[in-house]
Design a protein around this motif. Structure first.
Motif, PDB file in Angstrom:
ATOM      1  N   MET A 138       0.835  -1.196   0.000  1.00 51.78           N
ATOM      2  CA  MET A 138       0.000   0.000   0.000  1.00 51.78           C
ATOM      3  C   MET A 138       0.875   1.253   0.000  1.00 51.78           C
ATOM      4  O   MET A 138       2.042   1.232   0.408  1.00 51.78           O
ATOM      5  N   ALA A 139       0.286   2.355  -0.468  1.00 49.43           N
ATOM      6  CA  ALA A 139       0.991   3.636  -0.485  1.00 49.43           C
ATOM      7  C   ALA A 139       1.020   4.226   0.920  1.00 49.43           C
ATOM      8  O   ALA A 139       0.058   4.108   1.681  1.00 49.43           O
ATOM      9  N   VAL A 140       2.123   4.890   1.264  1.00 45.55           N
ATOM     10  CA  VAL A 140       2.290   5.558   2.556  1.00 45.55           C
ATOM     11  C   VAL A 140       2.495   7.043   2.270  1.00 45.55           C
ATOM     12  O   VAL A 140       3.480   7.427   1.645  1.00 45.55           O
ATOM     13  N   THR A 141       1.564   7.894   2.707  1.00 47.79           N
ATOM     14  CA  THR A 141       1.670   9.315   2.402  1.00 47.79           C
ATOM     15  C   THR A 141       2.469  10.049   3.470  1.00 47.79           C
ATOM     16  O   THR A 141       2.742   9.518   4.556  1.00 47.79           O
ATOM     17  N   SER A 142       2.811  11.296   3.154  1.00 50.54           N
ATOM     18  CA  SER A 142       3.601  12.113   4.078  1.00 50.54           C
ATOM     19  C   SER A 142       2.827  12.476   5.337  1.00 50.54           C
ATOM     20  O   SER A 142       3.421  12.872   6.341  1.00 50.54           O
ATOM     21  N   VAL A 143       1.482  12.351   5.292  1.00 53.66           N
ATOM     22  CA  VAL A 143       0.680  12.683   6.472  1.00 53.66           C
ATOM     23  C   VAL A 143       0.265  11.430   7.232  1.00 53.66           C
ATOM     24  O   VAL A 143      -0.595  11.484   8.112  1.00 53.66           O
ATOM     25  N   GLY A 144       0.866  10.289   6.894  1.00 52.43           N
ATOM     26  CA  GLY A 144       0.621   9.077   7.659  1.00 52.43           C
ATOM     27  C   GLY A 144      -0.618   8.300   7.274  1.00 52.43           C
ATOM     28  O   GLY A 144      -1.102   7.465   8.043  1.00 52.43           O
ATOM     29  N   LYS A 145      -1.151   8.541   6.069  1.00 47.98           N
ATOM     30  CA  LYS A 145      -2.280   7.734   5.591  1.00 47.98           C
ATOM     31  C   LYS A 145      -1.730   6.575   4.787  1.00 47.98           C
ATOM     32  O   LYS A 145      -0.837   6.747   3.966  1.00 47.98           O
ATOM     33  N   VAL A 146      -2.283   5.385   5.017  1.00 42.55           N
ATOM     34  CA  VAL A 146      -1.845   4.183   4.309  1.00 42.55           C
ATOM     35  C   VAL A 146      -3.072   3.555   3.659  1.00 42.55           C
ATOM     36  O   VAL A 146      -4.061   3.258   4.333  1.00 42.55           O
ATOM     37  N   ARG A 147      -3.008   3.361   2.318  1.00 38.23           N
ATOM     38  CA  ARG A 147      -4.113   2.718   1.625  1.00 38.23           C
ATOM     39  C   ARG A 147      -3.631   2.163   0.297  1.00 38.23           C
ATOM     40  O   ARG A 147      -2.608   2.578  -0.238  1.00 38.23           O
ATOM     41  N   CYS A 148      -4.404   1.220  -0.240  1.00 35.25           N
ATOM     42  CA  CYS A 148      -4.105   0.660  -1.545  1.00 35.25           C
ATOM     43  C   CYS A 148      -4.352   1.712  -2.617  1.00 35.25           C
ATOM     44  O   CYS A 148      -5.284   2.519  -2.506  1.00 35.25           O
ATOM     45  N   ARG A 149      -3.533   1.688  -3.656  1.00 38.40           N
ATOM     46  CA  ARG A 149      -3.690   2.665  -4.727  1.00 38.40           C
ATOM     47  C   ARG A 149      -4.881   2.364  -5.633  1.00 38.40           C
ATOM     48  O   ARG A 149      -5.226   3.183  -6.481  1.00 38.40           O
ATOM     49  N   TYR A 150      -5.475   1.216  -5.473  1.00 37.69           N
ATOM     50  CA  TYR A 150      -6.706   0.907  -6.191  1.00 37.69           C
ATOM     51  C   TYR A 150      -7.851   1.185  -5.228  1.00 37.69           C
ATOM     52  O   TYR A 150      -8.093   0.430  -4.286  1.00 37.69           O
ATOM     53  N   ARG A 151      -8.561   2.281  -5.444  1.00 33.81           N
ATOM     54  CA  ARG A 151      -9.497   2.774  -4.428  1.00 33.81           C
ATOM     55  C   ARG A 151     -10.652   1.836  -4.083  1.00 33.81           C
ATOM     56  O   ARG A 151     -11.133   1.860  -2.943  1.00 33.81           O
ATOM     57  N   PRO A 152     -11.144   0.978  -5.009  1.00 36.79           N
ATOM     58  CA  PRO A 152     -12.168   0.019  -4.577  1.00 36.79           C
ATOM     59  C   PRO A 152     -11.695  -0.909  -3.460  1.00 36.79           C
ATOM     60  O   PRO A 152     -12.529  -1.490  -2.749  1.00 36.79           O
ATOM     61  N   HIS A 153     -10.382  -1.074  -3.308  1.00 36.38           N
ATOM     62  CA  HIS A 153      -9.853  -1.763  -2.131  1.00 36.38           C
ATOM     63  C   HIS A 153      -9.816  -0.713  -1.027  1.00 36.38           C
ATOM     64  O   HIS A 153      -8.810  -0.073  -0.778  1.00 36.38           O
ATOM     65  N   SER A 154     -10.934  -0.526  -0.367  1.00 34.65           N
ATOM     66  CA  SER A 154     -11.254   0.749   0.269  1.00 34.65           C
ATOM     67  C   SER A 154     -10.766   0.957   1.698  1.00 34.65           C
ATOM     68  O   SER A 154     -10.961   2.037   2.248  1.00 34.65           O
ATOM     69  N   ALA A 155     -10.190  -0.028   2.347  1.00 37.89           N
ATOM     70  CA  ALA A 155      -9.729   0.188   3.723  1.00 37.89           C
ATOM     71  C   ALA A 155      -8.636   1.250   3.759  1.00 37.89           C
ATOM     72  O   ALA A 155      -7.702   1.231   2.963  1.00 37.89           O
ATOM     73  N   VAL A 156      -8.778   2.206   4.679  1.00 41.14           N
ATOM     74  CA  VAL A 156      -7.806   3.289   4.849  1.00 41.14           C
ATOM     75  C   VAL A 156      -7.299   3.247   6.289  1.00 41.14           C
ATOM     76  O   VAL A 156      -8.081   3.115   7.235  1.00 41.14           O
ATOM     77  N   TYR A 157      -5.985   3.391   6.436  1.00 37.52           N
ATOM     78  CA  TYR A 157      -5.375   3.250   7.753  1.00 37.52           C
ATOM     79  C   TYR A 157      -4.569   4.494   8.125  1.00 37.52           C
ATOM     80  O   TYR A 157      -4.073   5.218   7.259  1.00 37.52           O
ATOM     81  N   ASP A 158      -4.444   4.701   9.430  1.00 40.24           N
ATOM     82  CA  ASP A 158      -3.508   5.679   9.967  1.00 40.24           C
ATOM     83  C   ASP A 158      -2.266   4.941  10.424  1.00 40.24           C
ATOM     84  O   ASP A 158      -2.356   3.854  11.033  1.00 40.24           O
ATOM     85  N   LEU A 159      -1.121   5.516  10.128  1.00 37.39           N
ATOM     86  CA  LEU A 159       0.147   4.924  10.544  1.00 37.39           C
ATOM     87  C   LEU A 159       0.432   5.273  11.997  1.00 37.39           C
ATOM     88  O   LEU A 159       0.348   6.435  12.396  1.00 37.39           O
TER      89      LEU A 159
END
Length: 383
Positions: free
Chosen positions: A216-237
């Motif tokens: 999954m992608a890890v953003t600079s603000v600590g959001k972690v999620r799959c780059r294919y948005r229908p795989h919809s779970a979103v996480y905080d690091l």
């Protein structure tokens, strides 16, 4: 690149060329700190493609102007060209930090066509920014079918879908254990840095998507999620030397994936992930659901004439799974390449049914939900 394969997908439609050039320029801008002169040269090349499509005195005429247009909806860049995809009008390719947006990875990539006049080899450009999805799939599947043995083809394709990432040694051991698996040389590569979290102690960590198992992608603000948005779970690091994830929606099930060490880890190319692993994960999910209903499933029969042959009771069902986020791309593909079986829309795409039936009235189409209902009904009927 094979010229014959390229020629099948190359187009002179200005709108399609502008979209392809815009995505390549956006990607180059997002990695300019790494590839420097090569990235800026690519943006200049793509500016030339856009200028040619617009004609004299219209559209951006410098690389800086083009990059500025990539930070606003594509409709502005496409407004004066023929053949512009309406569904991309509100799509933005670069965010305020100069990173590619999620739309670039899961929607715009379905509109990519090769730009024949600028097709020189640039190994740092990922395949999903330079090649049509059919070309990517062909590269992968050509190696798999080289033995012409159905069981080896199924084993190879299934292995790639079920193991799109992992420790290098682990992947080698799994492949050896499976036996008969044929994969393209160099099919796995280092996990991209933007899909890794660097802990305070310097160690890297990555997390597999629960749906497709790709990092999954890890953003600079600590959001972690799959780059294919229908795989919809979103996480905080949750940072630290042993980082973890916390679901943003507060749900406890399914539990977040555990972190994997990035050192020595590999993953398939992003193009292979998007056009082989993502739809393949849906194909395997649907096959597993049919088997749980006590049906017999054959995967990719006759070396991929279609995706699933399901025997339920006294009935047989053949389907070709089509997982496109771009409805216009799917319609165009089905018009130019009629399927060999009934089209099945997986759950993330079931909303497309009515529009597809209107656009292609002679085509047999079914949703995943209805299809599995038909399988269960056929099994019950045979008891």
């Amino acid at each position: 690149m094979n010229e014959n394969v390229l020629g099948q997908h190359y187009t002179d439609v200005p709108g399609q060329r502008v979209v392809a050039a815009a995505l390549r320029a956006a990607y180059a801008w997002s990695v300019r700190d790494v590839h420097r002169n090569a990235a800026m040269l690519e943006i200049a090349r793509m500016t030339g493609v856009v200028m040619e499509a617009h004609g004299p005195g219209r559209g951006p005429v410098t690389p800086v102007e083009l990059v500025d247009r990539l930070r606003i909806p594509l409709g502005r860049l496409l407004a004066e060209v023929r053949g512009r995809p309406a569904e991309l009008a509100e799509v933005v390719l670069l965010d305020k930090d100069g990173r590619l947006t999620e739309n670039a990875y899961d929607l715009v990539c379905e509109h990519v066509i090769p730009l024949k006049d600028v097709a020189g080899a640039r190994s740092w450009l990922p395949t999903w920014t330079t090649m049509h999805s059919d070309q990517i799939r062909q590269q992968v599947f050509t190696v798999m079918i080289s033995s012409t043995k159905q069981d080896e083809y199924v084993d190879s394709r299934r292995f790639l879908i079920e193991h799109p990432a992992g420790g290098e040694q682990e992947l080698v051991e799994l492949r050896d254990r499976a036996g008969g698996v044929r994969l393209a040389k160099g099919g796995y590569r280092d996990i991209p840095e933007e899909q890794i979290y660097r802990a305070p102690d310097g160690r890297g960590w990555w997390w597999p998507c629960l749906d497709c198992k790709w990092p999954m992608a890890v953003t600079s603000v600590g959001k972690v999620r799959c780059r294919y948005r229908p795989h919809s779970a979103v996480y905080d690091l949750v940072p630290g030397n042993r980082p973890s994830l916390r679901r943003r929606d507060g749900a406890r099930r399914p539990s977040p994936p555990g972190g994997q060490a990035a050192e020595g880890a590999k993953c398939v190319d992003a193009g292979v992930w998007r056009f082989v692993v993502v739809p393949g994960a849906s194909e395997l999910r649907i096959a597993a659901a049919a088997e749980r209903a006590e049906a017999k499933v054959s995967l990719w029969p006759s070396l991929d004439r279609f995706d699933l042959m399901v025997e339920a009771g006294d009935e047989k069902f053949s389907v070709d799974v089509k997982e496109y986020l771009s409805l216009s791309s799917l319609i165009e593909r089905l018009r130019t390449r009629p399927p060999s079986a009934r089209i099945l829309l997986p759950k993330p795409c079931e909303w497309q049914l009515e529009t597809l039936e209107d656009a292609l009235p002679g085509l047999a189409i079914v949703t995943e939900t209805k299809f599995l209902g038909q399988i269960r009904s056929a099994v019950r009927k045979a008891r």
